[in-house]
Design a protein around this motif. Structure first.
Motif, short mmCIF file in Angstrom:
data_model
loop_
_atom_site.label_atom_id
_atom_site.label_comp_id
_atom_site.label_asym_id
_atom_site.label_seq_id
_atom_site.Cartn_x
_atom_site.Cartn_y
_atom_site.Cartn_z
N PHE A 62 0.66 -1.07 -0.37
CA PHE A 62 -0.12 -0.10 -0.70
C PHE A 62 0.32 1.25 -0.29
O PHE A 62 1.92 1.60 0.30
N ASN A 63 0.07 2.49 -0.55
CA ASN A 63 0.91 3.53 0.11
C ASN A 63 0.96 4.16 1.36
O ASN A 63 0.55 4.08 2.00
N SER A 65 1.13 6.45 2.92
CA SER A 65 1.15 7.88 3.96
C SER A 65 -0.36 7.73 3.44
O SER A 65 -0.85 8.67 4.17
N LYS A 66 -0.94 6.92 2.42
CA LYS A 66 -2.82 6.83 2.59
C LYS A 66 -2.61 5.80 3.24
O LYS A 66 -4.34 5.18 3.27
N ARG A 67 -2.17 4.57 3.61
CA ARG A 67 -2.53 3.41 3.81
C ARG A 67 -4.01 3.09 2.65
O ARG A 67 -4.27 2.18 3.20
N SER A 68 -3.45 2.55 1.41
CA SER A 68 -4.01 2.87 0.17
C SER A 68 -3.62 2.79 -0.56
O SER A 68 -2.39 2.72 -1.34
N LEU A 69 -4.29 1.24 -1.69
CA LEU A 69 -3.61 0.44 -3.13
C LEU A 69 -4.56 0.25 -3.41
O LEU A 69 -6.03 0.01 -3.17
N SER A 70 -4.45 -0.06 -4.79
CA SER A 70 -5.44 0.16 -5.83
C SER A 70 -5.00 -0.80 -6.85
O SER A 70 -3.64 -1.38 -6.67
#
Length: 153
Positions: A62-63, A65-70
């Motif tokens: 995941f990214n 800084s955002k704790r997100s992944l696409s």
């Protein structure tokens, strides 16, 4: 002594014979006092250790800084975690994939894979890990315990 120690009012958690519990690693037990200078929110009769999620990661990564992944619909995400059980020897819990599916987990470390799908142009899920020790004390809900998964068709 009229509530005064050394000439001033008692304003510390310990001054009342209570303990200031740590937000993430402890839970307050018993009576609570609020608004003290040294321990505004977590001054309790005593503190109990709680399980702590030390890491919760994904592959693909995941990214940070955002704790997100696409990912694309149909892709597999592998989740891994490491926890500290405090004074307890074991933990169990739930890995909620955010799409209605959940998986029971046990142990201080683990991994699991999950396939995400999305029938719309984009779906957003929040994978969340929550742990419980053998006394029923839950881990703290923190930023570390969640990963946002964005799925594109």
């Amino acid at each position: 002594n009229n509530g005064y120690v050394g000439g001033g009012p008692v304003t510390s958690c310990n001054g009342y014979g209570f303990e200031c519990c740590q937000d993430i690693s402890q839970i307050g037990v018993g009576s609570k006092i609020s608004g003290l200078v040294d321990c505004e929110k977590n001054c309790y009769s005593s503190c109990a250790d709680r399980p702590v999620i030390l890491s919760f990661n994904s592959n693909p990564l995941f990214n940070p800084s955002k704790r997100s992944l696409s990912i694309s619909s149909g892709d597999i995400v592998e989740f891994t975690y490491v926890a500290d059980a405090g004074k307890n020897t074991s933990v169990s819990g739930i890995l909620d994939f955010g799409d209605g599916k959940k998986l029971p987990v046990t142990g201080l470390a683990g991994q699991s894979s999950h396939t995400y799908s999305c029938s719309r142009s984009s779906c957003e899920y929040s994978a969340k890990l929550s742990l419980e020790d053998n006394w029923g004390v839950l881990s703290s809900d923190t930023n570390i315990s969640k990963i946002k998964v964005i799925v594109r068709r």
